[in-house]
Write a protein that holds these residues in place. Structure first.
Motif, PDB file in Angstrom:
ATOM      1  N   PHE A 153       0.803  -1.221   0.000  1.00  0.00           N
ATOM      2  CA  PHE A 153       0.000   0.000   0.000  1.00  0.00           C
ATOM      3  C   PHE A 153       0.836   1.273   0.000  1.00  0.00           C
ATOM      4  O   PHE A 153       0.323   2.353  -0.281  1.00  0.00           O
ATOM      5  N   ALA A 154       2.114   1.160   0.346  1.00  0.00           N
ATOM      6  CA  ALA A 154       3.008   2.323   0.318  1.00  0.00           C
ATOM      7  C   ALA A 154       4.201   2.002  -0.582  1.00  0.00           C
ATOM      8  O   ALA A 154       5.353   2.188  -0.202  1.00  0.00           O
ATOM      9  N   SER A 155       3.884   1.522  -1.782  1.00  0.00           N
ATOM     10  CA  SER A 155       4.936   1.038  -2.681  1.00  0.00           C
ATOM     11  C   SER A 155       5.963   2.116  -3.003  1.00  0.00           C
ATOM     12  O   SER A 155       7.170   1.848  -3.026  1.00  0.00           O
ATOM     13  N   ALA A 156       5.509   3.345  -3.244  1.00  0.00           N
ATOM     14  CA  ALA A 156       6.443   4.418  -3.604  1.00  0.00           C
ATOM     15  C   ALA A 156       7.404   4.712  -2.455  1.00  0.00           C
ATOM     16  O   ALA A 156       8.621   4.836  -2.669  1.00  0.00           O
ATOM     17  N   SER A 157       6.874   4.816  -1.221  1.00  0.00           N
ATOM     18  CA  SER A 157       7.735   5.071  -0.060  1.00  0.00           C
ATOM     19  C   SER A 157       8.657   3.890   0.207  1.00  0.00           C
ATOM     20  O   SER A 157       9.823   4.061   0.587  1.00  0.00           O
TER      21      SER A 157
ATOM     22  N   ARG B 232      -5.324  -7.438  -3.443  1.00  0.00           N
ATOM     23  CA  ARG B 232      -5.229  -7.982  -4.803  1.00  0.00           C
ATOM     24  C   ARG B 232      -4.984  -6.868  -5.810  1.00  0.00           C
ATOM     25  O   ARG B 232      -4.203  -7.027  -6.764  1.00  0.00           O
ATOM     26  N   ARG B 233      -5.639  -5.733  -5.593  1.00  0.00           N
ATOM     27  CA  ARG B 233      -5.432  -4.591  -6.490  1.00  0.00           C
ATOM     28  C   ARG B 233      -3.986  -4.088  -6.384  1.00  0.00           C
ATOM     29  O   ARG B 233      -3.351  -3.777  -7.399  1.00  0.00           O
ATOM     30  N   ALA B 234      -3.459  -4.030  -5.148  1.00  0.00           N
ATOM     31  CA  ALA B 234      -2.079  -3.576  -4.966  1.00  0.00           C
ATOM     32  C   ALA B 234      -1.081  -4.559  -5.574  1.00  0.00           C
ATOM     33  O   ALA B 234      -0.095  -4.155  -6.198  1.00  0.00           O
ATOM     34  N   ILE B 235      -1.343  -5.859  -5.416  1.00  0.00           N
ATOM     35  CA  ILE B 235      -0.451  -6.871  -5.981  1.00  0.00           C
ATOM     36  C   ILE B 235      -0.460  -6.800  -7.506  1.00  0.00           C
ATOM     37  O   ILE B 235       0.593  -6.924  -8.159  1.00  0.00           O
ATOM     38  N   ARG B 236      -1.636  -6.575  -8.080  1.00  0.00           N
ATOM     39  CA  ARG B 236      -1.707  -6.450  -9.548  1.00  0.00           C
ATOM     40  C   ARG B 236      -0.877  -5.257 -10.028  1.00  0.00           C
ATOM     41  O   ARG B 236      -0.203  -5.330 -11.068  1.00  0.00           O
TER      42      ARG B 236
ATOM     43  N   VAL C 213       6.948 -10.797  -1.786  1.00  0.00           N
ATOM     44  CA  VAL C 213       5.494 -10.693  -1.662  1.00  0.00           C
ATOM     45  C   VAL C 213       4.800 -11.373  -2.834  1.00  0.00           C
ATOM     46  O   VAL C 213       3.803 -12.084  -2.670  1.00  0.00           O
ATOM     47  N   LEU C 214       5.319 -11.170  -4.041  1.00  0.00           N
ATOM     48  CA  LEU C 214       4.729 -11.804  -5.213  1.00  0.00           C
ATOM     49  C   LEU C 214       4.870 -13.321  -5.159  1.00  0.00           C
ATOM     50  O   LEU C 214       4.036 -14.053  -5.717  1.00  0.00           O
ATOM     51  N   SER C 215       5.894 -13.789  -4.464  1.00  0.00           N
ATOM     52  CA  SER C 215       6.152 -15.225  -4.394  1.00  0.00           C
ATOM     53  C   SER C 215       5.422 -15.898  -3.243  1.00  0.00           C
ATOM     54  O   SER C 215       4.830 -16.979  -3.411  1.00  0.00           O
TER      55      SER C 215
END
Length: 479
Positions: A78-82, A125-129, A146-148
């Motif tokens: 949820f805080a991918s950029a940071s 699921r939306r964040a993982i996509r 996380v993807l794994s």
């Protein structure tokens, strides 16, 4: 030596850079924002040919100083950029690391229980996509994991901001080291409120010893969680001894530990110094309280302030908060967490206004005509009481800071320090005035009249009120 307040980045950044450069044997740093490409502000260092923070750390490392850097990590979904920014920073410093330079990119070690993966399944699921759709070369090792293996929900943060040189000098407070910081020669027209970055320079062996012990606990916990250094191999601290700070110059902390349970959201609070001290200070206040905080949401603190309003009819309160529009980002469509957080803040502000009436002032940093696109913010927590004591650090008056996140502050029981800090902050926010900054009406008047000397405006939370109607009821400590 009496602690020295540093109320803008123009003061705090050069002081912090001088502290870093002065280290001879050991340098400990813990920050949530630490950019190796951030330009240096200290003129003496720039004259030596150093341009960035990476240059500064490399210089200190070449002298044989043992450097341990704890760079806070963020939620990878949820805080991918940071999150990516933190890893890029750690990698940037690792590229110039020499000798015994140890770098950990450290999230809070607690993970939410499995129930919350189910509860937030659609959002996850939306964040993982979104992560899968990104360029694979941009993914961090954590995002690849996380993807794994599946999502990792980390609701707590390591928010503390401090550096310690050689165990006897430290800078504690709200300073952020980021690339966009304005250098003194770059933009002389930039208003100082855009660089409001309050910190305290402390040269005291007792306080720094206690702070070093706190860093050791955080560092060892990160190693125990399996984190690997991006540079030299991380070495554990010996934590058998627990140095204590003085009563008049006290280390104040918030710390929590991982908690297990299918439905467990937050970590287990183990050190609640901030909550304890804030409640005690509010209860003992007799003349005035001055508060700067990014958030005002913690129920026990709000209740204590309301009780003080009834018990002490003369008590005046001034609270500096970011305007709601500076906290709500329309691009994010103000998700449920933002809505609920602002619902708590709206409730708190309205309750305090009803309790104090004209004895309380809520004000916000003001945009300026030449910097409308910027978002003036509150980078540190400040609490001043009765010209008697002052507390400065990374804390906010919300459940996260009081219970979950890793936070550090300094509590200075010195009338001269407290009175001087209030005077300096009043001069910064409301300019030259013949009126008493201990009175709420002084701040209300300066903000309401748009005094040319004032860099504050009345606090507005109309936007937050509209969002609050859609808020979900969730544990208040999350916000």
């Amino acid at each position: 030596m009496t602690p020295k307040s540093l109320i803008t980045a123009d003061e705090s950044l050069p002081a912090l850079e001088r502290l870093i450069a002065s280290a001879q044997t050991e340098l400990l740093m813990s920050f949530p924002a630490l950019d190796p490409n951030a330009p240096l502000c200290e003129q003496a260092l720039r004259e030596r040919g150093l341009e960035t923070w990476a240059d500064l750390i490399a210089l200190v490392a070449r002298r044989g100083v043992r450097i341990q850097m704890l760079i806070a990590d963020f939620d990878p979904q949820f805080a991918s950029a940071s999150h990516r920014k933190a890893w890029a920073a750690a990698s940037g410093f690792a590229d110039v690391a020499q000798g015994d330079t140890q770098i950990l990119c450290a999230p809070h070690t607690h993970r939410a229980g499995a129930f919350w993966n189910l509860f937030m399944g659609r959002s996850l699921r939306r964040a993982i996509r979104a992560i899968k759709a990104d360029d694979s070369t941009a993914l961090t090792p954590v995002q690849r994991r996380v993807l794994s293996t599946g999502p990792e929900l980390r609701p707590a943060l390591v928010r503390q901001k401090f550096a310690i040189a050689d165990g006897h000098s430290s800078v504690v407070g709200g300073v952020d080291i980021e690339h966009h910081q304005t250098m003194p020669d770059d933009d002389v027209s930039a208003p100082t409120e855009l660089r409001h970055d309050l910190s305290v320079l402390i040269e005291d062996a007792d306080y720094c010893g206690a702070l070093r012990s706190h860093f050791a606990e955080c560092w060892n916990a990160a190693i125990d969680a399996g984190l690997k250094s991006l540079a030299a191999h991380p070495t554990r601290f010996d934590t058998a001894k627990k140095p204590q700070s003085r009563a008049d110059l006290r280390l104040v902390r918030t710390m929590s530990q991982p908690a297990k349970g299918f439905a467990q959201l937050g970590p287990k609070p183990v050190v609640r110094d901030h909550e304890t001290n804030v409640l005690r200070i509010v209860e003992q206040a007799r003349r005035y309280l001055y508060i700067e905080t990014q958030f005002l949401r913690h129920g026990p603190v709000i209740d204590a302030l309301c009780a003080a309003a009834a018990a002490v009819p003369e008590l005046q309160v001034v609270i500096v908060l970011p305007a709601a529009s500076a906290q709500i980002h329309p691009a994010s469509e103000a998700g449920w967490n933002t809505r609920h957080g602002h619902a708590l803040q709206v409730k708190a502000v309205d309750k305090l206004r009803a309790s104090f009436g004209k004895r309380i002032a809520f004000v916000s940093p003001k945009h300026t005509a030449t910097h409308q696109e910027s978002k003036p913010s509150i980078g540190s927590g400040v609490l001043i009481c009765d010209d008697r004591l002052a507390m400065v650090g990374s804390f906010n008056l919300n459940g996260r800071s009081m219970l979950w996140d890793s936070e550090v502050s300094v509590l200075v029981k010195d009338p001269g320090f407290a009175a001087d800090l209030l005077s300096r902050l009043a001069a910064k926010w409301i300019g030259d005035t013949a009126y008493d900054p201990r009175l709420a009406v002084t701040w209300d008047t300066a903000a309401g009249l748009n005094d040319p000397g004032a860099t504050i405006a009345p606090y507005a939370h109309k936007d937050a009120k509209q969002l609050a109607r859609k808020a979900r009821l969730l544990p208040d400590a999350l916000f």
